[in-house]
Design an enzyme around this catalytic site. Structure first.
Site, PDB file in Angstrom:
ATOM      1  N   ALA A 146       4.416   3.543   1.049  1.00 23.50           N
ATOM      2  CA  ALA A 146       5.227   3.800   2.250  1.00 23.50           C
ATOM      3  C   ALA A 146       6.195   2.645   2.470  1.00 23.50           C
ATOM      4  O   ALA A 146       6.293   2.088   3.568  1.00 23.50           O
ATOM      5  CB  ALA A 146       4.350   4.043   3.466  1.00 23.50           C
ATOM      6  N   LEU A 147       6.924   2.285   1.415  1.00 24.52           N
ATOM      7  CA  LEU A 147       7.796   1.123   1.454  1.00 24.52           C
ATOM      8  C   LEU A 147       8.956   1.334   2.430  1.00 24.52           C
ATOM      9  O   LEU A 147       9.438   2.448   2.616  1.00 24.52           O
ATOM     10  CB  LEU A 147       8.351   0.811   0.064  1.00 24.52           C
ATOM     11  CG  LEU A 147       7.514  -0.146  -0.802  1.00 24.52           C
ATOM     12  CD1 LEU A 147       6.100   0.376  -1.010  1.00 24.52           C
ATOM     13  CD2 LEU A 147       8.187  -0.375  -2.149  1.00 24.52           C
ATOM     14  N   MET A 182       0.832  -1.196   0.000  1.00 24.30           N
ATOM     15  CA  MET A 182       0.000   0.000   0.000  1.00 24.30           C
ATOM     16  C   MET A 182       0.869   1.250   0.000  1.00 24.30           C
ATOM     17  O   MET A 182       0.427   2.338   0.365  1.00 24.30           O
ATOM     18  CB  MET A 182      -0.943  -0.005   1.199  1.00 24.30           C
ATOM     19  CG  MET A 182      -1.977  -1.107   1.135  1.00 24.30           C
ATOM     20  SD  MET A 182      -3.484  -0.769   2.078  1.00 24.30           S
ATOM     21  CE  MET A 182      -2.838  -0.637   3.730  1.00 24.30           C
ATOM     22  N   LYS A 184       4.752 -11.011   9.231  1.00 26.49           N
ATOM     23  CA  LYS A 184       4.230 -10.068  10.215  1.00 26.49           C
ATOM     24  C   LYS A 184       2.706  -9.993  10.168  1.00 26.49           C
ATOM     25  O   LYS A 184       2.049  -9.888  11.198  1.00 26.49           O
ATOM     26  CB  LYS A 184       4.824  -8.688   9.987  1.00 26.49           C
ATOM     27  CG  LYS A 184       4.244  -7.625  10.909  1.00 26.49           C
ATOM     28  CD  LYS A 184       4.850  -6.272  10.631  1.00 26.49           C
ATOM     29  CE  LYS A 184       4.089  -5.209  11.399  1.00 26.49           C
ATOM     30  NZ  LYS A 184       2.726  -5.000  10.871  1.00 26.49           N
ATOM     31  N   ASP A 185       2.137 -10.024   8.972  1.00 17.73           N
ATOM     32  CA  ASP A 185       0.685 -10.005   8.825  1.00 17.73           C
ATOM     33  C   ASP A 185       0.189 -11.446   8.719  1.00 17.73           C
ATOM     34  O   ASP A 185      -0.277 -11.897   7.669  1.00 17.73           O
ATOM     35  CB  ASP A 185       0.292  -9.180   7.598  1.00 17.73           C
ATOM     36  CG  ASP A 185       0.679  -7.724   7.751  1.00 17.73           C
ATOM     37  OD1 ASP A 185       0.200  -7.076   8.692  1.00 17.73           O
ATOM     38  OD2 ASP A 185       1.488  -7.234   6.941  1.00 17.73           O
ATOM     39  N   HIS A 208       9.579  -4.322   3.057  1.00 17.36           N
ATOM     40  CA  HIS A 208       9.131  -4.536   1.678  1.00 17.36           C
ATOM     41  C   HIS A 208      10.315  -4.885   0.770  1.00 17.36           C
ATOM     42  O   HIS A 208      10.211  -5.752  -0.110  1.00 17.36           O
ATOM     43  CB  HIS A 208       8.459  -3.268   1.135  1.00 17.36           C
ATOM     44  CG  HIS A 208       7.212  -2.878   1.862  1.00 17.36           C
ATOM     45  ND1 HIS A 208       7.152  -1.800   2.702  1.00 17.36           N
ATOM     46  CD2 HIS A 208       5.971  -3.421   1.863  1.00 17.36           C
ATOM     47  CE1 HIS A 208       5.927  -1.678   3.187  1.00 17.36           C
ATOM     48  NE2 HIS A 208       5.192  -2.657   2.705  1.00 17.36           N
ATOM     49  N   MET A 230       9.128  -4.005  11.524  1.00 14.89           N
ATOM     50  CA  MET A 230       9.013  -2.905  10.567  1.00 14.89           C
ATOM     51  C   MET A 230       7.577  -2.781  10.089  1.00 14.89           C
ATOM     52  O   MET A 230       6.929  -3.763   9.751  1.00 14.89           O
ATOM     53  CB  MET A 230       9.952  -3.119   9.388  1.00 14.89           C
ATOM     54  CG  MET A 230      11.394  -2.878   9.711  1.00 14.89           C
ATOM     55  SD  MET A 230      12.430  -2.837   8.220  1.00 14.89           S
ATOM     56  CE  MET A 230      14.011  -2.477   8.954  1.00 14.89           C
TER      57      MET A 230
END
Length: 324
Positions: free
Chosen positions: A63-64, A61, A181-182, A68, A216
């Protein structure tokens, strides 16, 4: 510390094809800027230049950050072509979540993509992804989407799965890379691909952390210096729980809670030890892989974190679960 990725050579950058021609860059030539597609037609044309089916996608989305970049580099090492999508999906934001507050850093994002060897960046606006407005038909996350993060953010996972499905179709990817993380998102995407026969391999990449242990996240930019100190209790609780994994589920939960209760400024939503496939609490007799997950609010920012753990004799923290 950032976990080392299996098979990755420290500092190694695989040679990437030129985005326009598919040829390898000449020796000594700097990283080529990816082709940027903003419309479906531009994506279709650019995707057609990637001349085989070995295309991995990394969905973001924007805002790397280096988390990422790690996803991109691992995809780059394993596949001929890499596509990154940058799309701030409105379907994932609830009425109490401020979509306008989310950071937008496209120039910096493109630089990260360039350095990591991305071939193609798809950066559409909502009217490109949803040309008729909010879609009347969406993918339902089902019961797995109603617990943990789904309970805190109703409808979030339906919106996430809907856009992931659309982007898989639009990019025609053979593999998709997502961060551990997700964890709940990762589980649901895998279930969608399996249950609905998507021909896409979903690859989990270990959570990337700051040197102090904080996972992060684009949301970390919202934290004040004092908030950030408070937020460290989340990862510390996970480490403490994992260190007790050999003693069984109760010991894991007890050790993690003991860390959290010492930090009253962190408002904890949940701390759970659950089965990685069902998200149900594991019983005391359970031995095997489990997800230790925590979510809470620090200042004005809601953060999530997790650790895969092996519960039982010889147990402890894992980088990721055994991948299908």
């Amino acid at each position: 510390m950032t976990a080392a990725l299996p098979g990755a050579q420290p500092g190694a950058q695989p040679a990437q094809p030129d985005s326009a021609t598919g040829s390898q860059p000449a020796p000594g030539r700097g990283a080529a800027t990816p082709v940027v597609a903003r419309t479906r037609d531009e994506l279709r044309e650019a995707r057609a230049r990637l001349d085989d089916g070995d295309v991995a996608v990394v969905m973001t989305m924007g805002a790397l950050h280096q988390g990422h970049a790690t996803l991109i580099r691992q995809a780059r090492a394993a596949h001929r072509h890499v596509v990154v999508t940058i799309f701030l999906n409105p379907l994932q934001f609830g009425p109490k979540e401020d979509l306008s507050r989310y950071p937008r850093t496209f120039d910096a994002d493109l630089e990260i993509c360039t350095q990591a060897g991305v071939d193609l960046v798809f950066a559409p606006t909502p009217d490109v992804v949803y040309p008729e407005g909010d879609p009347g038909v969406r993918i339902s996350a089902g019961p797995l989407g109603d617990v943990l993060e789904g309970q805190a953010r109703p409808g979030h996972f339906d919106g996430m799965l809907t856009v992931v499905a659309k982007l898989m179709h639009l990019t025609r990817c053979s593999a998709a890379y997502f961060g551990q993380k997700d964890a709940q998102q990762l589980l649901l995407i895998r279930r969608m691909c399996r249950d609905l026969d998507f021909p896409v391999r979903v690859v989990a990449v270990p959570t990337v952390r700051e040197p102090d242990g904080l996972a992060m996240s684009s949301r970390n930019t919202y934290l004040t210096p004092s908030d950030r100190e408070t937020a460290l209790c989340l990862s510390a609780a996970l480490r403490a729980g994992a260190a007790a994994a050999a003693e069984g589920p109760s010991a894991v939960r007890r050790a993690a809670r003991a860390v959290l209760v010492r930090e009253p400024l962190a408002l904890v939503d949940y701390l759970v030890l659950v089965h990685p496939d069902t998200l149900e609490d594991v019983p005391e007799w359970y031995r095997g892989e489990a997800l230790l997950a925590v979510a809470g609010r620090v200042g004005t920012t809601r953060l999530i974190d997790n650790l895969p753990v092996l519960v039982g004799p010889g147990g402890g923290a894992l980088e990721t679960f055994a991948q299908p």
